[in-house]
Design a protein around this motif. Structure first.
Motif, PDB file in Angstrom:
ATOM      1  N   THR A 159      -3.450  20.768  -9.628  1.00 36.78           N
ATOM      2  CA  THR A 159      -2.607  20.186  -8.582  1.00 36.78           C
ATOM      3  C   THR A 159      -1.489  19.303  -9.110  1.00 36.78           C
ATOM      4  O   THR A 159      -0.606  18.905  -8.359  1.00 36.78           O
ATOM      5  CB  THR A 159      -3.465  19.305  -7.658  1.00 36.78           C
ATOM      6  OG1 THR A 159      -3.967  18.181  -8.420  1.00 36.78           O
ATOM      7  CG2 THR A 159      -4.644  20.083  -7.088  1.00 36.78           C
ATOM      8  N   GLY A 160      -1.551  18.959 -10.407  1.00 34.84           N
ATOM      9  CA  GLY A 160      -0.681  17.902 -10.896  1.00 34.84           C
ATOM     10  C   GLY A 160      -1.204  16.552 -10.433  1.00 34.84           C
ATOM     11  O   GLY A 160      -2.338  16.409  -9.959  1.00 34.84           O
ATOM     12  N   MET A 161      -0.376  15.552 -10.564  1.00 32.69           N
ATOM     13  CA  MET A 161      -0.729  14.202 -10.143  1.00 32.69           C
ATOM     14  C   MET A 161      -0.789  14.108  -8.613  1.00 32.69           C
ATOM     15  O   MET A 161      -0.045  14.787  -7.913  1.00 32.69           O
ATOM     16  CB  MET A 161       0.344  13.232 -10.677  1.00 32.69           C
ATOM     17  CG  MET A 161       0.065  11.758 -10.443  1.00 32.69           C
ATOM     18  SD  MET A 161       1.469  10.728 -10.994  1.00 32.69           S
ATOM     19  CE  MET A 161       1.433  10.984 -12.765  1.00 32.69           C
ATOM     20  N   PHE A 162      -1.693  13.282  -8.084  1.00 39.20           N
ATOM     21  CA  PHE A 162      -1.676  13.003  -6.655  1.00 39.20           C
ATOM     22  C   PHE A 162      -0.365  12.289  -6.323  1.00 39.20           C
ATOM     23  O   PHE A 162       0.042  11.360  -7.027  1.00 39.20           O
ATOM     24  CB  PHE A 162      -2.846  12.111  -6.252  1.00 39.20           C
ATOM     25  CG  PHE A 162      -4.180  12.812  -6.178  1.00 39.20           C
ATOM     26  CD1 PHE A 162      -4.462  13.899  -6.975  1.00 39.20           C
ATOM     27  CD2 PHE A 162      -5.157  12.356  -5.315  1.00 39.20           C
ATOM     28  CE1 PHE A 162      -5.692  14.544  -6.922  1.00 39.20           C
ATOM     29  CE2 PHE A 162      -6.394  12.982  -5.245  1.00 39.20           C
ATOM     30  CZ  PHE A 162      -6.656  14.081  -6.048  1.00 39.20           C
ATOM     31  N   THR A 163       0.286  12.708  -5.262  1.00 40.60           N
ATOM     32  CA  THR A 163       1.571  12.106  -4.892  1.00 40.60           C
ATOM     33  C   THR A 163       1.444  10.597  -4.706  1.00 40.60           C
ATOM     34  O   THR A 163       2.318   9.836  -5.136  1.00 40.60           O
ATOM     35  CB  THR A 163       2.117  12.752  -3.604  1.00 40.60           C
ATOM     36  OG1 THR A 163       2.167  14.182  -3.786  1.00 40.60           O
ATOM     37  CG2 THR A 163       3.509  12.246  -3.284  1.00 40.60           C
ATOM     38  N   SER A 164       0.358  10.157  -4.105  1.00 38.62           N
ATOM     39  CA  SER A 164       0.180   8.720  -3.858  1.00 38.62           C
ATOM     40  C   SER A 164       0.100   7.942  -5.173  1.00 38.62           C
ATOM     41  O   SER A 164       0.580   6.803  -5.258  1.00 38.62           O
ATOM     42  CB  SER A 164      -1.089   8.475  -3.032  1.00 38.62           C
ATOM     43  OG  SER A 164      -2.235   9.010  -3.680  1.00 38.62           O
ATOM     44  N   PHE A 165      -0.473   8.556  -6.225  1.00 41.60           N
ATOM     45  CA  PHE A 165      -0.600   7.872  -7.510  1.00 41.60           C
ATOM     46  C   PHE A 165       0.758   7.672  -8.160  1.00 41.60           C
ATOM     47  O   PHE A 165       0.975   6.700  -8.893  1.00 41.60           O
ATOM     48  CB  PHE A 165      -1.522   8.667  -8.438  1.00 41.60           C
ATOM     49  CG  PHE A 165      -1.940   7.921  -9.673  1.00 41.60           C
ATOM     50  CD1 PHE A 165      -2.666   6.743  -9.586  1.00 41.60           C
ATOM     51  CD2 PHE A 165      -1.613   8.392 -10.929  1.00 41.60           C
ATOM     52  CE1 PHE A 165      -3.060   6.048 -10.723  1.00 41.60           C
ATOM     53  CE2 PHE A 165      -1.991   7.714 -12.082  1.00 41.60           C
ATOM     54  CZ  PHE A 165      -2.721   6.532 -11.967  1.00 41.60           C
ATOM     55  N   LEU A 166       1.688   8.574  -7.876  1.00 42.01           N
ATOM     56  CA  LEU A 166       3.044   8.442  -8.407  1.00 42.01           C
ATOM     57  C   LEU A 166       3.659   7.108  -7.993  1.00 42.01           C
ATOM     58  O   LEU A 166       4.446   6.513  -8.733  1.00 42.01           O
ATOM     59  CB  LEU A 166       3.900   9.603  -7.882  1.00 42.01           C
ATOM     60  CG  LEU A 166       5.354   9.695  -8.342  1.00 42.01           C
ATOM     61  CD1 LEU A 166       5.440   9.978  -9.827  1.00 42.01           C
ATOM     62  CD2 LEU A 166       6.074  10.783  -7.542  1.00 42.01           C
ATOM     63  N   PHE A 167       3.275   6.629  -6.803  1.00 46.23           N
ATOM     64  CA  PHE A 167       3.827   5.393  -6.263  1.00 46.23           C
ATOM     65  C   PHE A 167       2.834   4.236  -6.317  1.00 46.23           C
ATOM     66  O   PHE A 167       3.050   3.205  -5.682  1.00 46.23           O
ATOM     67  CB  PHE A 167       4.297   5.628  -4.820  1.00 46.23           C
ATOM     68  CG  PHE A 167       5.418   6.628  -4.722  1.00 46.23           C
ATOM     69  CD1 PHE A 167       6.736   6.233  -4.877  1.00 46.23           C
ATOM     70  CD2 PHE A 167       5.142   7.974  -4.521  1.00 46.23           C
ATOM     71  CE1 PHE A 167       7.770   7.153  -4.807  1.00 46.23           C
ATOM     72  CE2 PHE A 167       6.177   8.910  -4.454  1.00 46.23           C
ATOM     73  CZ  PHE A 167       7.493   8.493  -4.605  1.00 46.23           C
ATOM     74  N   GLU A 168       1.734   4.412  -7.062  1.00 45.80           N
ATOM     75  CA  GLU A 168       0.736   3.358  -7.205  1.00 45.80           C
ATOM     76  C   GLU A 168       1.327   2.205  -8.015  1.00 45.80           C
ATOM     77  O   GLU A 168       1.756   2.388  -9.153  1.00 45.80           O
ATOM     78  CB  GLU A 168      -0.501   3.922  -7.913  1.00 45.80           C
ATOM     79  CG  GLU A 168      -1.535   2.893  -8.320  1.00 45.80           C
ATOM     80  CD  GLU A 168      -2.102   2.156  -7.136  1.00 45.80           C
ATOM     81  OE1 GLU A 168      -2.254   0.918  -7.256  1.00 45.80           O
ATOM     82  OE2 GLU A 168      -2.372   2.808  -6.109  1.00 45.80           O
ATOM     83  N   PRO A 169       1.398   0.988  -7.439  1.00 43.46           N
ATOM     84  CA  PRO A 169       2.022  -0.134  -8.161  1.00 43.46           C
ATOM     85  C   PRO A 169       1.428  -0.374  -9.538  1.00 43.46           C
ATOM     86  O   PRO A 169       2.158  -0.664 -10.494  1.00 43.46           O
ATOM     87  CB  PRO A 169       1.781  -1.320  -7.225  1.00 43.46           C
ATOM     88  CG  PRO A 169       1.702  -0.719  -5.856  1.00 43.46           C
ATOM     89  CD  PRO A 169       1.012   0.603  -6.059  1.00 43.46           C
TER      90      PRO A 169
END
Length: 306
Positions: A159-169
């Protein structure tokens, strides 16, 4: 398949976090009448938040099974898994090193017919061992274990990276409040990301697909982009310029060396690659099946509207 198995295609989902709930919802979307055939493995003791999850699952008509992945033996887990036709592991790295190998060995010992391991991430065949993130090494081992046998079918969903993790502070790639975007290794390096909801829907669609998908790595993607394109998307969302900061390989390696127990720094190094962490969206299962998914601009718009 052993004759002792329930003829109904009973499914055990391991975990009910962000991904587990998404997979459950995807399975129910595929088969709205199928709640009675789905069980969920949760820890033995539930806190207040866990009790709320229990009620949520029971309200859907799902069965709850108890077990501790961290402390249970392979034999113990195999006994839990044995009644089920399909096991989908939606609990990732929280169990610590070796947990995914243990779960996989237990699945095989239990004679489960079909297994979807926790491989919802990068292409571990390409990344291999020694990526800088020890849990990635375990993921490569899981693939070796599965390919070394033929009794249990497996399906890996990349899946690649979870989209939410891309924006995880804590991860530090994107800081929307400060209008800042970091690149790992190079601005030309690419990432693939997919939302957890889409992963759930796509996993259910992959399992339901005819002809049956077996012993195969299936690629999905919500979006694939370079870090430079990510910065462009963030600027488009914010309506203003974003500060662009490159974290080069020397810096990333130095930070891991200085903070060897910091998982986030290890993740940054592990994702600072030009192979194995991205694939073309046009060549994915969702593209081939015409299944709509959420890309980064759409995810940002949803976040703004929430």
């Amino acid at each position: 398949m052993p004759e002792t198995k329930n003829p109904a295609a009973t499914t055990l989902v391991i975990g009910a976090g962000e991904l587990g709930l998404a997979v459950i919802n995807g399975l129910l979307e595929q088969n709205p009448e199928g709640a009675g055939s789905i069980s969920v493995l949760l820890r033995p003791a539930a806190d207040a938040a866990g009790e709320q999850v229990d009620r949520q699952l029971q309200d859907k008509g799902l069965q709850i099974v108890r077990g501790d992945l961290a402390t249970e033996t392979v034999d113990g887990l195999a006994a839990i898994f044995a009644p089920f036709h399909t096991v989908i592991c939606c609990t990732g790295f929280v169990g610590g090193p070796g947990t995914q190998r243990k779960i996989t060995k237990a699945v095989l010992q239990a004679g489960v017919e079909r297994y979807v391991p926790w491989q919802f991430g990068v292409d571990y065949d390409v990344v291999g061992h020694g990526s800088g993130q020890p849990v990635f090494d375990g993921q490569a081992d899981v693939r070796d274990i599965l390919r070394g046998q033929s009794a249990t079918e497996w399906v890996i969903v990349s899946t690649g990276m979870f989209t939410s993790f891309l924006f995880e502070p804590a991860f530090g790639l994107v800081d929307l409040e400060r209008s800042k975007v970091h690149a790992l290794g190079s601005w030309d390096n690419r990432l693939t990301v997919t939302t957890s909801d889409d992963i759930g829907r796509l996993t259910a669609a992959i399992l339901a697909h005819e002809p049956r998908i077996r012993d195969e790595v299936v690629y999905v993607a919500g979006d694939t982009f370079s870090y430079a394109q990510l910065a462009d998307m963030v600027e488009g969302h914010l309506g203003r310029d974003a500060e662009r900061v490159l974290w080069d390989m020397d810096r990333l390696r130095s930070e891991v060396a200085s903070h060897p127990d910091d998982g986030m720094r290890k993740y940054r190094l592990a994702f600072a690659r030009d192979t194995g962490v991205a694939w073309n969206k046009e060549q994915t299962f969702n593209a081939a099946q015409g299944i709509e998914v959420v890309d980064v601009p759409a995810w940002l718009d949803q976040r703004k509207a929430a």
